[in-house]
Design an enzyme around this catalytic site. Structure first.
Site, PDB file in Angstrom:
ATOM      1  CB  SER A  52      18.230  22.585 -12.862  1.00 13.19           C
ATOM      2  OG  SER A  52      19.235  22.199 -13.781  1.00 13.19           O
ATOM      3  CB  THR A  58     -13.074  11.350 -14.885  1.00  9.06           C
ATOM      4  OG1 THR A  58     -13.593  11.688 -16.172  1.00  9.06           O
ATOM      5  CG2 THR A  58     -14.064  11.798 -13.808  1.00  9.06           C
ATOM      6  CG  HIS A  59     -10.995   8.776 -17.893  1.00  7.43           C
ATOM      7  ND1 HIS A  59     -10.846   7.414 -17.984  1.00  7.43           N
ATOM      8  CD2 HIS A  59     -12.286   8.975 -17.534  1.00  7.43           C
ATOM      9  CE1 HIS A  59     -11.997   6.819 -17.727  1.00  7.43           C
ATOM     10  NE2 HIS A  59     -12.883   7.746 -17.436  1.00  7.43           N
ATOM     11  CE  LYS A 113      12.953  22.276 -14.751  1.00  6.65           C
ATOM     12  NZ  LYS A 113      13.466  20.952 -14.990  1.00  6.65           N
ATOM     13  CG  ASN A 167      11.377 -15.934  22.234  1.00 11.59           C
ATOM     14  OD1 ASN A 167      12.427 -15.401  21.865  1.00 11.59           O
ATOM     15  ND2 ASN A 167      11.180 -17.242  22.167  1.00 11.59           N
ATOM     16  CB  SER A 169      19.436  -7.387  16.371  1.00 10.84           C
ATOM     17  OG  SER A 169      19.174  -7.770  17.705  1.00 10.84           O
TER      18      SER A 169
HETATM   19  N1  ARG Z   1      16.711  -9.840  18.852  1.00  8.15           N
HETATM   20  C1  ARG Z   1      15.579 -10.727  18.889  1.00  8.15           C
HETATM   21  C2  ARG Z   1      14.462 -10.193  17.982  1.00  8.15           C
HETATM   22  O1  ARG Z   1      14.534  -9.087  17.596  1.00  8.15           O
HETATM   23  C3  ARG Z   1      15.058 -10.850  20.268  1.00  8.15           C
HETATM   24  C4  ARG Z   1      14.477 -12.186  20.571  1.00  8.15           C
HETATM   25  C5  ARG Z   1      15.512 -13.244  20.441  1.00  8.15           C
HETATM   26  N2  ARG Z   1      15.020 -14.517  20.880  1.00  8.15           N
HETATM   27  C6  ARG Z   1      15.711 -15.627  20.690  1.00  8.15           C
HETATM   28  N3  ARG Z   1      15.198 -16.712  21.127  1.00  8.15           N
HETATM   29  N4  ARG Z   1      16.826 -15.648  20.053  1.00  8.15           N
HETATM   30  O2  ARG Z   1      13.547 -10.868  17.662  1.00  8.15           O
END
Ligand code: ARG
Length: 484
Positions: A298, A175-176, A304, A130, A43
């Protein structure tokens, strides 16, 4: 210092195959991750924008590890220097992610190992990705919300400039999408500014909760055996307090849902404003001309002038609504606590921030560029029997029950329609003939649009005097000076 090329070896490796790499686990595995599985989970491309918040969290964490004696003074200094070196690389755009960096946290640790040697491996004690990611996203959002609020304020200020220049310009109210009753253009424009004011209130409310409860100290889910002090993290990182429950702290993404909900509502308001600009700039309405800088042409039709900014912003509201739905669906059904699904929280949040940060200044510019056609608006303001309700209300003042007054004016409208005229075209004698119940009423005033609008003088009404007050109230709320 081991290098980070552990990904290039054979599939089967010794249990410490992750050492020195940006993969923060591996001890219990005998096989490297499958290539497709790794690509799925990696990620860094998304996380990268959290780098500053991740490093700030690491500085706070290093201080805690030093305080409880897990880091010596020297190790603490080494780590802080390492973090600052990494910070410079990110700030200067020279930080390089390696294929084995699973996420931002892994990449930073890998780089710290390269810079600080094995001392870099001590910083992971007492935290989990986490609680780290929950912290990082909260801190990021707080900053993003500040930027969004200023951008909304600027759009409000653009609307206010236009509204203040048009406090007594007559305009048809609908309105409408049918002409209903006359208003002032200033009043109409300020309606949009008030909607944006609620957006600001929602975003600020969300900001308070975003950095309300610090998750650090939760670890993976169950807190820590190390004597780290969650309060100190909260203070160091600008949180108002500490989350009351470690399991909730790592599982909760309500702050992101609240943000996306506020963002989606804001996007819908921008879309409604965009829709009106599209209508106003059409030949059919011809209320206003959008400036060249906010119009496009356009490729085939040389004549346009298209209001593309307003259309794009209207179109993008769908994406922002989708961002909200996407996160809600991700969260629905997740058992406590952290699940990897939560990694899908960031793309919608970032998309909504980016979309709005593009749309808001473009809309502010478009609004500033609008040139309204005062006489066209005034001509339209009284048309479509817009003063019929005023006549019915005059009859009510003269003790006619509203039900009957409505009928009588309706009949007068039908009579006018048959003659191809509007109520406002009638002279006093013809009006008295149609509605003798009007008695000695000042019929000239009753058929004058400007008078009709200035009589709507209650605090929430379109009378020019009230529009001036509304504009001043909004100016105070957005913290900008009233135009001279
Ligand atoms: N890249 C993870 C996220 O965006 C970070 C936490 C990952 N934790 C794990 N136990 N794999 O949530």
């Amino acid at each position: 210092m081991s290098d980070s090329s552990s990904g290039s070896g054979s599939r089967r490796e010794v249990s410490d195959s992750s050492s020195g790499s940006g993969r923060l686990w591996g001890g219990r595995f005998s096989e490297r991750p499958d290539e497709a599985a790794w690509r799925l989970g990696r990620s860094v491309d998304t996380d990268v924008r959290l780098w500053r918040h991740d490093l700030d969290g690491s500085v706070a964490h290093a201080a805690e590890l030093r305080r409880i004696g897990i880091l010596t003074e020297e190790e603490h200094t080494t780590i802080l220097e390492g973090i600052e070196a990494v910070r410079e690389e990110f700030a200067g755009g020279t930080f390089v992610f390696l294929p084995d960096d699973e996420d931002l946290h892994g990449a930073v640790e890998r780089r710290l190992l390269e810079i600080c040697g094995e001392t870099g491996g001590r910083l992971r004690a007492g935290r989990s990705r986490n609680d780290q990611i929950a912290n990082d996203l909260r801190c990021y959002l707080a900053e993003a919300l500040d930027a969004l609020v200023s951008a909304v304020r600027d759009l409000q200020s653009a609307i206010l400039d236009q509204a203040e220049a048009a406090v007594d310009w007559l305009a048809p109210g609908y309105t409408h999408l049918q002409r209903a009753q006359p208003v002032t253009l200033g009043h109409h424009l300020l309606a949009h500014a008030w909607a944006l004011d609620r957006d600001v209130a929602r975003l600020l409310d969300c900001r308070g909760r975003t950095v309300g409860q610090s998750p650090l100290g939760s670890g993976a889910l169950a807190g820590l055996t190390l004597e780290l002090d969650p309060e100190r993290y909260a203070n160091a990182l600008g949180f108002a307090g500490v989350a009351p429950n470690s399991m909730d702290a790592v599982a909760d993404r309500d702050f992101a849902v609240e943000f996306l909900s506020g963002a989606a509502t804001l996007a819908v308001h921008l879309s409604r404003l965009g829709e009106e600009i599209v209508l106003w700039s059409s030949k059919e309405f011809a209320w206003a001309r959008v400036g060249d800088a906010f119009s496009t042409g356009s490729s085939i039709m040389p004549q346009k002038r298209n209001p593309d900014v307003a259309e794009l912003v209207r179109g993008q509201s769908g994406r922002v609504i989708g961002d909200l739905v996407s996160l809600l669906v991700t969260l629905k059904g997740l058992p406590l606590t952290y699940n990897r699904d939560l990694q899908e929280d960031k793309p919608p949040v970032f998309d909504a921030v980016d979309t709005l940060m593009l749309a808001l200044p473009a809309m502010a510019g478009t609004v500033r560029s609008l040139a309204f056609d005062r006489s066209r608006l005034a001509d339209a303001a009284g048309g479509g029997f817009a003063l019929a309700t005023d006549l019915a209300e005059e009859l009510v003042r003269r003790r006619v029950p509203f039900r009957a007054a409505h009928e009588r004016v309706g009949e007068a409208v039908a009579a006018c329609e048959a003659r191809g005229v509007d109520l406002t075209d009638l002279d006093a004698a013809s009006l008295a003939a149609l509605l003798p119940e009007l008695g000695d009423a000042d019929t000239a005033a009753l058929t004058d649009v400007a008078t009709a609008v200035s009589r709507r003088a209650a605090s929430l009404g379109p009378a020019p005097a009230r529009v001036v007050e509304q504009a001043a109230a909004l100016r105070r709320r957005i913290g900008s000076a009233t135009m001279a």
